[in-house]
Design a protein around this motif. Structure first.
Motif, mmCIF file in Angstrom:
data_model
loop_
_atom_site.group_PDB
_atom_site.id
_atom_site.type_symbol
_atom_site.label_atom_id
_atom_site.label_comp_id
_atom_site.label_asym_id
_atom_site.label_seq_id
_atom_site.Cartn_x
_atom_site.Cartn_y
_atom_site.Cartn_z
ATOM 1 N N GLY A 34 -5.915 78.742 89.394
ATOM 2 C CA GLY A 34 -4.751 77.876 89.576
ATOM 3 C C GLY A 34 -4.954 76.511 88.951
ATOM 4 O O GLY A 34 -4.050 75.955 88.322
ATOM 5 N N TYR A 56 -4.968 76.927 85.060
ATOM 6 C CA TYR A 56 -3.597 77.138 84.613
ATOM 7 C C TYR A 56 -2.806 75.824 84.687
ATOM 8 O O TYR A 56 -2.095 75.463 83.745
ATOM 9 C CB TYR A 56 -2.888 78.206 85.457
ATOM 10 C CG TYR A 56 -1.406 78.206 85.155
ATOM 11 C CD1 TYR A 56 -0.918 78.854 84.027
ATOM 12 C CD2 TYR A 56 -0.512 77.477 85.938
ATOM 13 C CE1 TYR A 56 0.417 78.792 83.696
ATOM 14 C CE2 TYR A 56 0.832 77.419 85.617
ATOM 15 C CZ TYR A 56 1.283 78.075 84.504
ATOM 16 O OH TYR A 56 2.616 77.995 84.172
ATOM 17 N N GLY A 57 -2.924 75.125 85.803
ATOM 18 C CA GLY A 57 -2.137 73.912 86.013
ATOM 19 C C GLY A 57 -2.402 72.850 84.963
ATOM 20 O O GLY A 57 -1.464 72.294 84.373
ATOM 21 N N MET A 86 4.385 75.351 91.364
ATOM 22 C CA MET A 86 4.692 76.626 92.022
ATOM 23 C C MET A 86 3.749 77.723 91.536
ATOM 24 O O MET A 86 3.271 78.536 92.335
ATOM 25 C CB MET A 86 6.152 77.006 91.795
ATOM 26 C CG MET A 86 7.100 76.136 92.578
ATOM 27 S SD MET A 86 8.874 76.495 92.480
ATOM 28 C CE MET A 86 9.118 77.515 91.091
ATOM 29 N N SER A 87 3.473 77.743 90.244
ATOM 30 C CA SER A 87 2.543 78.746 89.713
ATOM 31 C C SER A 87 1.126 78.506 90.223
ATOM 32 O O SER A 87 0.404 79.463 90.547
ATOM 33 C CB SER A 87 2.565 78.728 88.184
ATOM 34 O OG SER A 87 3.818 79.163 87.717
ATOM 35 N N MET A 88 0.731 77.255 90.312
ATOM 36 C CA MET A 88 -0.587 76.935 90.851
ATOM 37 C C MET A 88 -0.680 77.389 92.303
ATOM 38 O O MET A 88 -1.677 78.003 92.707
ATOM 39 C CB MET A 88 -0.852 75.428 90.761
ATOM 40 C CG MET A 88 -1.031 74.908 89.353
ATOM 41 S SD MET A 88 -1.190 73.105 89.304
ATOM 42 C CE MET A 88 -2.812 72.892 90.034
ATOM 43 N N SER A 92 9.356 69.988 85.401
ATOM 44 C CA SER A 92 8.211 70.654 84.764
ATOM 45 C C SER A 92 7.019 70.686 85.712
ATOM 46 O O SER A 92 6.347 71.716 85.853
ATOM 47 C CB SER A 92 7.815 69.922 83.475
ATOM 48 O OG SER A 92 8.830 70.015 82.512
ATOM 49 N N ALA A 127 -1.072 74.144 81.552
ATOM 50 C CA ALA A 127 0.387 74.201 81.503
ATOM 51 C C ALA A 127 0.999 72.806 81.471
ATOM 52 O O ALA A 127 1.990 72.585 80.758
ATOM 53 C CB ALA A 127 0.933 75.003 82.695
ATOM 54 N N THR A 150 0.903 79.730 93.766
ATOM 55 C CA THR A 150 0.828 81.195 93.822
ATOM 56 C C THR A 150 -0.611 81.655 93.616
ATOM 57 O O THR A 150 -1.110 82.516 94.338
ATOM 58 C CB THR A 150 1.760 81.824 92.773
ATOM 59 O OG1 THR A 150 3.102 81.431 93.058
ATOM 60 C CG2 THR A 150 1.657 83.329 92.767
ATOM 61 N N ALA A 151 -1.288 81.071 92.634
ATOM 62 C CA ALA A 151 -2.687 81.422 92.391
ATOM 63 C C ALA A 151 -3.550 81.046 93.597
ATOM 64 O O ALA A 151 -4.402 81.826 94.028
ATOM 65 C CB ALA A 151 -3.195 80.730 91.126
ATOM 66 N N LEU A 187 7.588 73.332 88.442
ATOM 67 C CA LEU A 187 7.356 74.708 87.971
ATOM 68 C C LEU A 187 5.861 75.020 87.880
ATOM 69 O O LEU A 187 5.413 76.080 88.316
ATOM 70 C CB LEU A 187 8.016 74.926 86.610
ATOM 71 C CG LEU A 187 9.531 75.027 86.601
ATOM 72 C CD1 LEU A 187 10.049 75.059 85.166
ATOM 73 C CD2 LEU A 187 9.974 76.268 87.349
ATOM 74 N N VAL A 188 5.117 74.100 87.297
ATOM 75 C CA VAL A 188 3.669 74.298 87.187
ATOM 76 C C VAL A 188 3.054 74.358 88.581
ATOM 77 O O VAL A 188 2.211 75.217 88.864
ATOM 78 C CB VAL A 188 3.028 73.184 86.332
ATOM 79 C CG1 VAL A 188 1.506 73.265 86.391
ATOM 80 C CG2 VAL A 188 3.511 73.265 84.888
#
Length: 121
Positions: free
Chosen positions: A105, A108-109, A91-93, A85, A112, A95-96, A88-89
């Protein structure tokens, strides 16, 4: 990308952390800056410095210039936020961050991670 937050961004992050803590019953901390020594070891030292609250805590360490992100969870928090988990979080951070959106980011982090923890409660 900026390495510091404006006052308004810091306030937004503080509110996001408060909401995440209230929802998940975990403690969240965010550190922006370069590490002293290796980034993972430094992030773990930040987490350990929380003392008695470390077991229920999550530390998000971001070194913007070094392009590094570490998420460290305490023993209790890890049961609700397993490595997958957090990965995944993260990776999204990342990206931002790579798009130049540091505050997006971070917001979101934190949100999430709390969502994942609540889902596993």
């Amino acid at each position: 990308m900026p390495t510091t937050l404006t006052t308004a961004q810091a306030d937004d992050l503080r509110r996001a952390i408060e909401t995440a803590e209230r929802r998940s019953r975990l403690r969240f901390g965010v550190y922006l800056g370069p590490p002293v020594g290796s980034r993972r070891h430094f992030a773990e030292k930040l987490h350990a410095a929380l003392g008695d609250e470390a077991a229920d805590s999550v530390v998000v360490f971001v070194d913007v210039h070094g392009r590094a992100l570490e998420i460290v969870t305490g023993e209790t928090a890890r049961r609700r936020l397993p490595d997958g988990s957090c990965r995944l979080v993260g990776m999204s951070m990342a990206t931002a961050f790579s798009a130049g959106d540091l505050i997006g980011g971070l917001l979101y982090g934190v949100t999430a991670l709390a969502d994942h923890a609540v889902a596993r409660r």
